[in-house]
Design a protein around this motif. Structure first.
Motif, PDB file in Angstrom:
ATOM      1  N   SER A  22       0.871  -1.171   0.000  1.00 14.74           N
ATOM      2  CA  SER A  22       0.000   0.000   0.000  1.00 14.74           C
ATOM      3  C   SER A  22       0.911   1.225   0.000  1.00 14.74           C
ATOM      4  O   SER A  22       1.564   1.515   0.982  1.00 14.74           O
ATOM      5  CB  SER A  22      -0.899   0.003   1.236  1.00 14.74           C
ATOM      6  N   VAL A  23       0.968   1.910  -1.120  1.00 10.33           N
ATOM      7  CA  VAL A  23       1.848   3.063  -1.275  1.00 10.33           C
ATOM      8  C   VAL A  23       1.019   4.329  -1.090  1.00 10.33           C
ATOM      9  O   VAL A  23       0.288   4.728  -1.994  1.00 10.33           O
ATOM     10  CB  VAL A  23       2.530   3.060  -2.662  1.00 10.33           C
ATOM     11  N   GLN A  24       1.098   4.933   0.055  1.00 10.43           N
ATOM     12  CA  GLN A  24       0.361   6.143   0.432  1.00 10.43           C
ATOM     13  C   GLN A  24      -1.078   6.107  -0.074  1.00 10.43           C
ATOM     14  O   GLN A  24      -1.946   5.536   0.570  1.00 10.43           O
ATOM     15  CB  GLN A  24       1.072   7.390  -0.049  1.00 10.43           C
ATOM     16  N   VAL A  25      -1.366   6.716  -1.198  1.00 12.09           N
ATOM     17  CA  VAL A  25      -2.726   6.827  -1.711  1.00 12.09           C
ATOM     18  C   VAL A  25      -3.086   5.651  -2.612  1.00 12.09           C
ATOM     19  O   VAL A  25      -4.250   5.275  -2.724  1.00 12.09           O
ATOM     20  CB  VAL A  25      -2.893   8.158  -2.485  1.00 12.09           C
ATOM     21  N   ILE A  26      -2.100   5.043  -3.251  1.00 10.24           N
ATOM     22  CA  ILE A  26      -2.355   3.971  -4.212  1.00 10.24           C
ATOM     23  C   ILE A  26      -2.550   2.658  -3.463  1.00 10.24           C
ATOM     24  O   ILE A  26      -1.603   2.071  -2.940  1.00 10.24           O
ATOM     25  CB  ILE A  26      -1.203   3.840  -5.222  1.00 10.24           C
ATOM     26  N   THR A  27      -3.784   2.184  -3.414  1.00  9.09           N
ATOM     27  CA  THR A  27      -4.111   0.914  -2.780  1.00  9.09           C
ATOM     28  C   THR A  27      -4.771   0.004  -3.812  1.00  9.09           C
ATOM     29  O   THR A  27      -5.082   0.429  -4.926  1.00  9.09           O
ATOM     30  CB  THR A  27      -5.080   1.124  -1.603  1.00  9.09           C
ATOM     31  N   SER A  28      -4.991  -1.231  -3.430  1.00  8.28           N
ATOM     32  CA  SER A  28      -5.636  -2.161  -4.357  1.00  8.28           C
ATOM     33  C   SER A  28      -7.074  -1.742  -4.643  1.00  8.28           C
ATOM     34  O   SER A  28      -7.572  -1.922  -5.760  1.00  8.28           O
ATOM     35  CB  SER A  28      -5.601  -3.582  -3.803  1.00  8.28           C
ATOM     36  N   THR A  29      -7.738  -1.146  -3.671  1.00  7.83           N
ATOM     37  CA  THR A  29      -9.109  -0.676  -3.885  1.00  7.83           C
ATOM     38  C   THR A  29      -9.153   0.441  -4.915  1.00  7.83           C
ATOM     39  O   THR A  29     -10.041   0.473  -5.773  1.00  7.83           O
ATOM     40  CB  THR A  29      -9.719  -0.178  -2.558  1.00  7.83           C
ATOM     41  N   LEU A  30      -8.203   1.341  -4.867  1.00  5.73           N
ATOM     42  CA  LEU A  30      -8.135   2.428  -5.845  1.00  5.73           C
ATOM     43  C   LEU A  30      -7.891   1.877  -7.247  1.00  5.73           C
ATOM     44  O   LEU A  30      -8.514   2.331  -8.213  1.00  5.73           O
ATOM     45  CB  LEU A  30      -7.033   3.420  -5.475  1.00  5.73           C
ATOM     46  N   LEU A  31      -7.014   0.884  -7.363  1.00  4.04           N
ATOM     47  CA  LEU A  31      -6.715   0.303  -8.671  1.00  4.04           C
ATOM     48  C   LEU A  31      -7.919  -0.446  -9.234  1.00  4.04           C
ATOM     49  O   LEU A  31      -8.184  -0.379 -10.441  1.00  4.04           O
ATOM     50  CB  LEU A  31      -5.504  -0.625  -8.565  1.00  4.04           C
ATOM     51  N   VAL A  32      -8.657  -1.146  -8.381  1.00  6.64           N
ATOM     52  CA  VAL A  32      -9.859  -1.836  -8.846  1.00  6.64           C
ATOM     53  C   VAL A  32     -10.899  -0.825  -9.311  1.00  6.64           C
ATOM     54  O   VAL A  32     -11.550  -1.004 -10.349  1.00  6.64           O
ATOM     55  CB  VAL A  32     -10.425  -2.753  -7.746  1.00  6.64           C
ATOM     56  N   THR A  33     -11.053   0.254  -8.557  1.00  3.55           N
ATOM     57  CA  THR A  33     -12.008   1.293  -8.946  1.00  3.55           C
ATOM     58  C   THR A  33     -11.609   1.930 -10.273  1.00  3.55           C
ATOM     59  O   THR A  33     -12.455   2.160 -11.143  1.00  3.55           O
ATOM     60  CB  THR A  33     -12.107   2.371  -7.854  1.00  3.55           C
ATOM     61  N   ALA A  34     -10.331   2.200 -10.461  1.00  2.03           N
ATOM     62  CA  ALA A  34      -9.859   2.771 -11.725  1.00  2.03           C
ATOM     63  C   ALA A  34     -10.062   1.784 -12.877  1.00  2.03           C
ATOM     64  O   ALA A  34     -10.423   2.180 -13.990  1.00  2.03           O
ATOM     65  CB  ALA A  34      -8.390   3.159 -11.607  1.00  2.03           C
ATOM     66  N   GLY A  35      -9.851   0.496 -12.628  1.00  2.00           N
ATOM     67  CA  GLY A  35     -10.082  -0.517 -13.650  1.00  2.00           C
ATOM     68  C   GLY A  35     -11.545  -0.600 -14.046  1.00  2.00           C
ATOM     69  O   GLY A  35     -11.877  -0.707 -15.229  1.00  2.00           O
ATOM     70  N   LEU A  36     -12.436  -0.539 -13.053  1.00  2.76           N
ATOM     71  CA  LEU A  36     -13.868  -0.553 -13.359  1.00  2.76           C
ATOM     72  C   LEU A  36     -14.284   0.693 -14.133  1.00  2.76           C
ATOM     73  O   LEU A  36     -15.138   0.627 -15.018  1.00  2.76           O
ATOM     74  CB  LEU A  36     -14.673  -0.668 -12.064  1.00  2.76           C
ATOM     75  N   PHE A  37     -13.677   1.822 -13.805  1.00  2.00           N
ATOM     76  CA  PHE A  37     -13.959   3.060 -14.532  1.00  2.00           C
ATOM     77  C   PHE A  37     -13.519   2.933 -15.991  1.00  2.00           C
ATOM     78  O   PHE A  37     -14.252   3.335 -16.905  1.00  2.00           O
ATOM     79  CB  PHE A  37     -13.266   4.233 -13.849  1.00  2.00           C
ATOM     80  N   CYS A  38     -12.344   2.363 -16.229  1.00  2.00           N
ATOM     81  CA  CYS A  38     -11.869   2.160 -17.602  1.00  2.00           C
ATOM     82  C   CYS A  38     -12.787   1.210 -18.365  1.00  2.00           C
ATOM     83  O   CYS A  38     -13.083   1.437 -19.541  1.00  2.00           O
ATOM     84  CB  CYS A  38     -10.446   1.613 -17.592  1.00  2.00           C
ATOM     85  N   LEU A  39     -13.257   0.146 -17.702  1.00  2.00           N
ATOM     86  CA  LEU A  39     -14.175  -0.774 -18.365  1.00  2.00           C
ATOM     87  C   LEU A  39     -15.500  -0.100 -18.688  1.00  2.00           C
ATOM     88  O   LEU A  39     -16.079  -0.334 -19.751  1.00  2.00           O
ATOM     89  CB  LEU A  39     -14.428  -1.998 -17.496  1.00  2.00           C
ATOM     90  N   ALA A  40     -15.981   0.732 -17.777  1.00  2.00           N
ATOM     91  CA  ALA A  40     -17.234   1.449 -18.026  1.00  2.00           C
ATOM     92  C   ALA A  40     -17.090   2.372 -19.229  1.00  2.00           C
ATOM     93  O   ALA A  40     -17.988   2.452 -20.079  1.00  2.00           O
ATOM     94  CB  ALA A  40     -17.648   2.237 -16.793  1.00  2.00           C
ATOM     95  N   LEU A  41     -15.967   3.068 -19.325  1.00  2.00           N
ATOM     96  CA  LEU A  41     -15.734   3.939 -20.477  1.00  2.00           C
ATOM     97  C   LEU A  41     -15.617   3.128 -21.762  1.00  2.00           C
ATOM     98  O   LEU A  41     -16.117   3.528 -22.816  1.00  2.00           O
ATOM     99  CB  LEU A  41     -14.467   4.770 -20.264  1.00  2.00           C
ATOM    100  N   TYR A  42     -14.969   1.967 -21.670  1.00  2.00           N
ATOM    101  CA  TYR A  42     -14.809   1.109 -22.847  1.00  2.00           C
ATOM    102  C   TYR A  42     -16.168   0.610 -23.345  1.00  2.00           C
ATOM    103  O   TYR A  42     -16.452   0.643 -24.536  1.00  2.00           O
ATOM    104  CB  TYR A  42     -13.898  -0.070 -22.501  1.00  2.00           C
ATOM    105  N   PHE A  43     -17.003   0.140 -22.421  1.00  2.00           N
ATOM    106  CA  PHE A  43     -18.322  -0.360 -22.807  1.00  2.00           C
ATOM    107  C   PHE A  43     -19.237   0.755 -23.292  1.00  2.00           C
ATOM    108  O   PHE A  43     -20.152   0.518 -24.081  1.00  2.00           O
ATOM    109  CB  PHE A  43     -18.977  -1.111 -21.660  1.00  2.00           C
ATOM    110  N   ALA A  44     -18.987   1.979 -22.839  1.00  2.00           N
ATOM    111  CA  ALA A  44     -19.781   3.113 -23.307  1.00  2.00           C
ATOM    112  C   ALA A  44     -19.330   3.567 -24.691  1.00  2.00           C
ATOM    113  O   ALA A  44     -19.998   4.366 -25.333  1.00  2.00           O
ATOM    114  CB  ALA A  44     -19.689   4.265 -22.319  1.00  2.00           C
TER     115      ALA A  44
END
Length: 59
Positions: A22-44
């Protein structure tokens, strides 16, 4: 392109979770959320380039 970015983010999230990093702000939860955001944009259809060429009939 966004789907590939999402896959990379999900891979990094898995690695962070398995190793326990866990590097300060970058956590696994943040990366999963960013991945879901990228998938949402891709599907849109945000990252897709759809070029339509029209030929005009010149007389």
């Amino acid at each position: 392109m966004l789907a590939v970015a999402a896959a990379v983010l999900f891979g990094l999230a898995l690695l962070f979770e398995l190793v326990g990093i866990s590097v300060q702000v970058i956590t696994s939860t943040l990366l999963v959320t960013a991945g879901l955001f990228c998938l949402a944009l891709y599907f849109a259809g945000v990252g897709s380039r759809q070029v339509t060429y029209r030929r005009r009939a010149h007389r």
